[in-house]
Scaffold this active site. Structure first.
Site, PDB file in Angstrom:
ATOM      1  N   GLU A  82      -8.385  -6.924   5.093  1.00 15.16           N
ATOM      2  CA  GLU A  82      -7.693  -8.048   4.457  1.00 15.16           C
ATOM      3  C   GLU A  82      -6.992  -8.926   5.488  1.00 15.16           C
ATOM      4  O   GLU A  82      -6.908 -10.150   5.304  1.00 15.16           O
ATOM      5  CB  GLU A  82      -6.716  -7.506   3.404  1.00 15.16           C
ATOM      6  CG  GLU A  82      -7.451  -6.955   2.185  1.00 15.16           C
ATOM      7  CD  GLU A  82      -6.666  -5.928   1.394  1.00 15.16           C
ATOM      8  OE1 GLU A  82      -5.420  -5.938   1.474  1.00 15.16           O
ATOM      9  OE2 GLU A  82      -7.302  -5.102   0.706  1.00 15.16           O
ATOM     10  N   TYR A 134       0.823  -1.207   0.000  1.00 16.94           N
ATOM     11  CA  TYR A 134       0.000   0.000   0.000  1.00 16.94           C
ATOM     12  C   TYR A 134       0.860   1.262   0.000  1.00 16.94           C
ATOM     13  O   TYR A 134       0.465   2.284  -0.571  1.00 16.94           O
ATOM     14  CB  TYR A 134      -0.956  -0.010   1.193  1.00 16.94           C
ATOM     15  CG  TYR A 134      -2.165  -0.883   0.951  1.00 16.94           C
ATOM     16  CD1 TYR A 134      -3.272  -0.370   0.277  1.00 16.94           C
ATOM     17  CD2 TYR A 134      -2.187  -2.203   1.357  1.00 16.94           C
ATOM     18  CE1 TYR A 134      -4.378  -1.164   0.024  1.00 16.94           C
ATOM     19  CE2 TYR A 134      -3.286  -3.012   1.118  1.00 16.94           C
ATOM     20  CZ  TYR A 134      -4.383  -2.490   0.445  1.00 16.94           C
ATOM     21  OH  TYR A 134      -5.472  -3.284   0.186  1.00 16.94           O
TER      22      TYR A 134
END
Length: 420
Positions: A142, A100
């Site tokens: 997640e 990310y």
């Protein structure tokens, strides 16, 4: 949905104020973002579909998602369905938290490059904070999804145990773990697996998602893959890259890599909900998750009323049609009548008998279907699962909403790049 880290009111105001600008330049920004990020990190090619990159679908979808986030940055609950779908997709591709930071770096740089002097330090700071908050939402969700598959993380080697041609275009692959470990983890009927294979002409792995087309079993997973010719305006240059490779090169005994089942499109039997009827509406190979749902209900002895509504171009191109007809016929003959099947065929042939091989000629038209017996429009608890080409799904959704069905009772399987 996970809660985003707090964003300052001033940052929220800036992000919402600049949302229209992001919408105007969104695809330019995201195209540059992908180009720069993948150029600097070629290992990330393994995470993205070359077809979607080449067609521009991936940049367009990301631009739409960024605009949606900017518009609802102060009320992420409005995006819960989108976040859940993306989180499952990321889980299926084994996206790691540290990635990310890479995405954030190149996304903000692309915004600055495209907007130029219009991207002031305050705007850059606001978008950096907003991205960090959203990344935390995905990382947290997640993490939960990965934890649900205890003992299975990342790609796992599976062997093609059987390869069965269902139609001239659709082939089923029965997959078993190469190491023989059993039983396989279960899944929710309607979910998918990601698989990746090495593509020689690209020189790297490419992933794809395929619905599991059988009820959960402990001994194998089954996917049913349509060979994509690339005709009729499909992606130029790389039509059906993975589907064709599977059909032509992968045979019984060959190995592919698979991740654990994922996806937010599923019908999981729940106590107390068996009285809710469900309509399974599909076109083409979109029937694959529906077969899993139908078989699961039958195996569980569900009392739920189920309507199967499917459209195909020709009768010979329908996979599992004899199987579905047999289930529906048995239900009708038993006087139970809880399962029905309605088939549309776009181009019936002379040998096809209406009422036997198909019910209606032409594309799926819900106005022709029994409104109460097959569409359950008289039951406010009925649920609708739709899978097929994106335009088909949106057409079905619009019709159902127009007929008075609440949007939250309609579920679409959006596989590719999302709501464009």
């Amino acid at each position: 949905m996970a809660v985003a880290a707090p964003i300052s009111p001033s940052h929220i105001a800036i992000v919402k104020a600049t949302a229209p600008v992001l919408k105007e330049h969104g695809t330019t920004i995201t195209t540059l973002f992908y180009k720069n990020m993948i150029g600097a990190h070629p290992e990330l090619k393994n995470y993205f579909s070359l077809s979607n990159q080449s067609s521009g679908a991936q940049p367009r979808a990301l631009a739409a998602a960024v605009f949606a986030y900017a518009s609802h940055v102060d009320d992420l609950a409005q995006l819960s369905a989108l976040v859940e779908r993306i989180a499952h997709k990321h889980e299926s591709l084994n996206v790691a938290p540290e990635q990310y930071a890479i995405v954030g770096k190149y996304l903000i740089e692309a915004v600055a490059a495209v907007l130029g002097d219009a991207c002031t330090p305050d705007i850059a700071a606001a978008w950096t904070a907003a991205y960090a908050a959203l990344a935390d939402v995905f990382i947290d969700r997640e993490k939960q999804l990965y934890a649900a598959h205890a003992g299975w993380t990342g790609w796992r080697r599976f062997k093609v145990q059987r390869k069965v041609a269902e139609t001239p275009e659709i082939t089923s692959f029965y997959l078993v773990p190469e190491d023989g470990a059993a039983p396989l983890p279960g899944f929710k009927p309607g979910q998918y697996v990601s698989l990746q294979v090495f593509v020689p002409q690209l020189g790297h792995m490419q992933p794809r998602q395929y619905s599991l087309s059988e009820a959960p079993r402990g001994d194998y997973y089954r996917i049913s893959v349509k060979r994509e010719s690339g005709r009729k305006g499909e992606e130029v240059g790389v039509p059906g890259l993975i589907s064709n490779l599977l059909h032509e090169k992968y045979n019984e005994g060959d190995v592919i890599e698979v991740t654990a089942p994922a996806g937010e499109f599923f019908l999981e039997p729940k106590k107390g909900e068996e009285e809710k009827p469900v309509a399974l509406i599909s076109a083409g190979v979109g029937l694959t998750p529906m077969v899993s749902i139908l078989n699961s209900a039958v195996d569980a002895g569900s009392r739920r009323r189920i309507s199967w509504i499917h459209g195909a171009h020709r009768t010979e191109s329908r996979a599992f049609s004899a199987h579905v007809r047999d289930i529906a016929t048995r239900a009708q003959d038993s006087n139970d009548k809880k399962i029905s099947a309605t088939f549309f065929v776009t181009a019936p042939e002379q040998k096809d008998v209406q009422g036997v091989d198909y019910h209606f000629a032409g594309r799926v038209d819900l106005a022709k279907v029994d409104p109460n017996g097959a569409l359950f429009l008289d039951d406010a608890s009925a649920e609708y699962f739709i899978c097929g080409p994106y335009a088909f799904m949106k057409d079905m959704e619009r019709w159902l909403v127009g007929a008075g069905v609440a949007a939250e009772r309609i579920h679409l399987e959006v596989f590719g790049t999302g709501d464009q």
